[in-house]
Enzyme design. Structure first.
Site, PDB file in Angstrom:
ATOM      1  N   HIS A 195     -52.567 -33.124   3.729  1.00 51.14           N
ATOM      2  CA  HIS A 195     -51.684 -32.666   2.653  1.00 51.14           C
ATOM      3  C   HIS A 195     -52.083 -31.321   2.069  1.00 51.14           C
ATOM      4  CE1 HIS A 195     -50.483 -36.915   2.829  1.00 51.14           C
ATOM      5  NE2 HIS A 195     -49.324 -36.306   2.788  1.00 51.14           N
ATOM      6  N   ARG A 303     -41.179 -34.443  -2.033  1.00 49.29           N
ATOM      7  CA  ARG A 303     -42.347 -35.325  -2.166  1.00 49.29           C
ATOM      8  C   ARG A 303     -42.629 -35.510  -3.662  1.00 49.29           C
ATOM      9  NH1 ARG A 303     -44.200 -32.292   2.676  1.00 49.29           N
ATOM     10  NH2 ARG A 303     -45.032 -33.744   4.210  1.00 49.29           N
ATOM     11  N   ARG A 339     -38.095 -38.649  -2.025  1.00 52.26           N
ATOM     12  CA  ARG A 339     -38.902 -39.731  -1.481  1.00 52.26           C
ATOM     13  C   ARG A 339     -39.683 -40.353  -2.625  1.00 52.26           C
ATOM     14  NH1 ARG A 339     -43.416 -38.444   2.869  1.00 52.26           N
ATOM     15  NH2 ARG A 339     -44.537 -37.804   0.997  1.00 52.26           N
ATOM     16  N   GLU A 441     -42.914 -43.733  10.032  1.00 54.25           N
ATOM     17  CA  GLU A 441     -44.197 -43.031  10.146  1.00 54.25           C
ATOM     18  C   GLU A 441     -45.350 -43.981  10.453  1.00 54.25           C
ATOM     19  OE1 GLU A 441     -45.090 -40.878   6.538  1.00 54.25           O
ATOM     20  OE2 GLU A 441     -44.180 -42.394   5.263  1.00 54.25           O
ATOM     21  N   ASN A 464     -46.327 -36.692  10.847  1.00 56.76           N
ATOM     22  CA  ASN A 464     -47.734 -36.477  10.463  1.00 56.76           C
ATOM     23  C   ASN A 464     -48.468 -37.812  10.464  1.00 56.76           C
ATOM     24  OD1 ASN A 464     -46.774 -33.936   9.900  1.00 56.76           O
ATOM     25  ND2 ASN A 464     -46.656 -34.267   7.698  1.00 56.76           N
ATOM     26  N   ASP A 465     -47.883 -38.773   9.772  1.00 60.78           N
ATOM     27  CA  ASP A 465     -48.523 -40.093   9.734  1.00 60.78           C
ATOM     28  C   ASP A 465     -48.296 -40.854  11.039  1.00 60.78           C
ATOM     29  OD1 ASP A 465     -49.964 -40.453   7.294  1.00 60.78           O
ATOM     30  OD2 ASP A 465     -48.058 -40.252   6.248  1.00 60.78           O
ATOM     31  N   ARG A 475     -55.506 -37.572   9.955  1.00 65.46           N
ATOM     32  CA  ARG A 475     -54.811 -36.285  10.007  1.00 65.46           C
ATOM     33  C   ARG A 475     -55.525 -35.170   9.256  1.00 65.46           C
ATOM     34  NH1 ARG A 475     -49.507 -37.720   6.357  1.00 65.46           N
ATOM     35  NH2 ARG A 475     -49.437 -35.523   5.818  1.00 65.46           N
ATOM     36  N   CYS A 512     -39.125 -34.884   9.396  1.00 69.07           N
ATOM     37  CA  CYS A 512     -39.615 -34.092   8.261  1.00 69.07           C
ATOM     38  C   CYS A 512     -41.125 -33.883   8.324  1.00 69.07           C
ATOM     39  CB  CYS A 512     -39.201 -34.719   6.933  1.00 69.07           C
ATOM     40  SG  CYS A 512     -39.796 -36.382   6.705  1.00 69.07           S
TER      41      CYS A 512
HETATM   42  C1  PEP Z   1     -45.242 -37.415   7.414  1.00 63.65           C
HETATM   43  O1  PEP Z   1     -46.094 -38.287   7.371  1.00 63.65           O
HETATM   44  O2  PEP Z   1     -44.902 -36.847   8.478  1.00 63.65           O
HETATM   45  C2  PEP Z   1     -44.555 -36.957   6.189  1.00 63.65           C
HETATM   46  C3  PEP Z   1     -43.533 -36.133   6.236  1.00 63.65           C
HETATM   47  O3  PEP Z   1     -45.029 -37.390   4.996  1.00 63.65           O
HETATM   48  P1  PEP Z   1     -46.401 -36.878   4.304  1.00 63.65           P
HETATM   49  O4  PEP Z   1     -46.847 -35.657   5.057  1.00 63.65           O
HETATM   50  O5  PEP Z   1     -46.087 -36.599   2.892  1.00 63.65           O
HETATM   51  O6  PEP Z   1     -47.303 -38.052   4.489  1.00 63.65           O
HETATM   52 MG    MG Z   2     -46.303 -39.521   5.609  1.00 67.58          MG
END
Ligand code: PEP
Ligand code: MG
Length: 580
Positions: A195, A303, A339, A441, A464-465, A475, A512
């Site tokens: 993040h 977010r 979200r 995710e 990402n997750d 990550r 996303c």
């Molecule tokens: C993700 O996990 O890809 C996502 C968009 O959410 P975040 O990066 O806020 O966990």
């Molecule tokens: Mg995520």
């Protein structure tokens, strides 16, 4: 003159910055342990340090007005609490007493009392009280550093154009970085999809993470450093030739960006006429101007966790509504997807600290929708705020970290309840219930995509997750960053499976995660059936430009070739060699 040093890390944002190093060291310094003769002189030295800290904290209070109003109010409350802690508190009285009783130096006495207090707080086994340890630590550290004549550097006093060098910057610290003032960021910890990286990108800050810890020893405060966020390099003691080269590189990047900006008014459509919806992610409400200027069609991921960071109390429904309403209004009829809170894992916020017990594996623990359903008052306040913002423009709601259909159904029941309540209360809300979507995710969610599609109005792929949980690579961890690869065939198959389920069930699916923001992957994702992207605003023109060079047939052929492979290295090679 010291030799030039080039250090390699993970470049996480497209930019280059040159500026004075600003080394942020907030760790507890090494404490000298000395026995003393003259306790009263030592007490005076301690009291003088406390007075200096009082002056620093009071001065900091004056600077909080540069922050958004709610954040400023919270910071002031926090600083008041810290000021109270140095006024005849246990911390101060305890240290003074130890100096006299044990005949030890002030640093040692303070260190001892800080440890005593921490263990007493911890013994209470209450999360709220446990969180106060951080405050004792923050105030104690300030006094310790003052006693030792070490600078207590915080992010509030970075000089204009300064490059922040730190062991780690948390996502909540990153939210406080002011991109108008700070030139760039270089840290030891952090991965490309963590993040902090997401925040750096959204702030448009050149940043390199995952660097060798020597960056903190080999650089000196104020010396000129170069952050190359494109190639992932930090350069210390740059020679005049290197500085010149980077000036040229920076100019070339600026020219590229100017050229890219020219396509903002053009549609995101492939060469053969397939429309792609290109939206923007939003981390901080202040990004709306940049989002509009980027040519994005609305916000595909708001977010909300940043409304909860850098404060000690929960934001009320009204406060959340104000922030959300402001963004909806500014987007002038383009939709905004909110979200619900995704706290936990690498994103922490003191304001929700009391609900989050310490966990051995926070990424697998009580986070996101799991927390919101366990503490439905959190979810209700958010739903109510979003529904109210829905009176001002089109909104959608997205649930993070969903594992099962049951979680969506429970959330929908709560949403319906909120809608009914607000109607009864005659509060202005949207005419219709907003669409309720599910983040895909977690691998289990991707593999249950058909079941989830039956209860969801849309899907958003959080790659990402999804990558983190599929390949079991944290990550944000720089040590295993090389293995974090969204091109792992397992991840790609989960994406394909999700897109197909959504198509069969007739619901839209967007992406996303950061994968969607890299033009290298655009052809593959379009070929896999993705027609909607939500990316950080700074990447919107770049992705649009890529889309406009592609044909659907080409993308589908590329995806077919990729999906026939099972070796990540071979897939990476195919993706790198793809030319529209
Ligand atoms: C993700 O996990 O890809 C996502 C968009 O959410 P975040 O990066 O806020 O966990
Ligand atoms: Mg995520």
């Amino acid at each position: 003159m010291a030799a030039e040093i080039v250090l390699h890390g993970i470049g996480v944002s497209h930019g280059i910055a040159t500026g004075p190093a600003y080394i942020v060291q907030l760790d507890r310094p090494k404490v000298p342990q000395i026995t003393i003769e003259d306790a009263s002189a030592e007490q005076q030295r301690f009291e003088a340090a406390v007075e200096t800290v009082r002056g620093d904290l009071t001065a900091l209070k004056g600077q909080s007005k540069n922050l958004p109003e709610e954040a400023a109010e919270e910071l002031d409350l926090l600083l008041d609490a810290h000021l109270a802690m140095i006024t005849g508190s246990r911390l101060v009285r305890g240290a003074l007493k130890k100096i006299a009783d044990e005949k030890i130096n002030a640093e040692w006495a303070l260190d001892k009392i800080m440890r005593d207090l921490a263990s007493q707080f911890r013994a209470v086994r209450d999360n709220y009280i446990a969180a106060r340890i951080d405050d004792v630590e923050a105030v104690g550290n300030r006094i310790l550093r003052t006693l030792l004549n070490l600078p207590y550097l915080s992010l509030d006093s970075v000089p204009v154009g300064g490059i922040v060098l730190a062991k780690e910057i948390s996502p909540s610290d990153a939210a406080l970085l002011d991109p108008r003032r700070i030139g760039g960021l270089a840290t030891v910890h952090g991965g490309a999809a963590g993040h902090t990286a997401v925040m750096a990108r959204s702030l448009g800050l050149p940043a390199v993470l995952g660097l060798d810890p020597v960056i903190l020893e080999r650089s000196s405060h104020g010396s000129t450093v170069i952050v190359d966020g494109v190639e992932g390099k930090l350069i210390l003691n740059a020679t005049p030739e290197t500085l010149k080269l980077y000036e040229q590189k920076r100019d070339a990047l600026t020219a590229d960006r100017t050229a890219l900006n020219e396509i903002t008014a053009q549609p995101a459509v492939t060469k053969d006429g397939t429309d792609i919806t290109l939206r923007s992610n939003l981390e901080l409400p202040r990004e709306t101007d940049a989002i509009k200027a980027s040519g994005a069609r609305g916000i595909g991921l708001f977010r909300t966790e940043f409304l909860f960071m850098n404060r000690t109390t929960l934001p009320s429904e009204d406060e959340q509504f104000e922030a959300m309403a402001g963004v909806v209004r500014e987007m002038e009829g383009e939709s905004v997807t909110f979200r619900t809170l995704d706290i936990g894992g690498d994103k922490l916020a003191k304001s929700v600290g009391e609900y989050l017990a310490e966990a051995a594996n926070p990424a697998l623990g009580l986070r996101a929708i799991r927390l919101s359903l366990k503490e439905p008052h959190l979810l209700k306040a958010q739903f109510r705020a979003i529904l109210r913002a829905g009176a001002l423009g089109p909104v959608k709601i997205l649930l993070p970290m969903v594992t099962t259909a049951d979680e969506v159904e429970q959330s929908r029941a709560i949403l319906r309840g909120c809608y009914k309540d607000l109607k009864n209360e005659k509060v202005a809300i949207a005419d219709q219930m907003p669409p309720l979507g599910t983040m895909i995710e977690i691998p289990a969610a991707a593999l249950s995509a058909d079941g989830l599609a039956a209860v969801s109005d849309f899907f958003a792929l959080g790659t990402n997750d999804l990558t983190q949980y599929t390949v079991a690579i944290d990550r944000g961890n720089d040590q295993v960053a090389a293995l974090y690869n969204p091109l792992n065939p397992a991840v790609l198959r989960l994406i394909e499976f999700t897109v197909e389920a959504a198509k069969r069930m007739g619901i839209p699916v967007s992406i996303c995660g950061e994968m969607g923001a890299d033009p290298k992957y655009t052809a593959l994702l379009v070929g896999l059936g993705i027609r909607e992207f939500s990316v950080g605003f700074s990447n919107v023109p770049r992705i649009k430009q890529r889309i406009r060079t592609l044909t659907l047939e080409q993308c589908e052929e590329h995806a077919r070739q990729v999906m026939n492979q099972y070796e990540p290295a071979r897939i990476t090679d195919l993706v790198n060699r793809f030319r529209p």
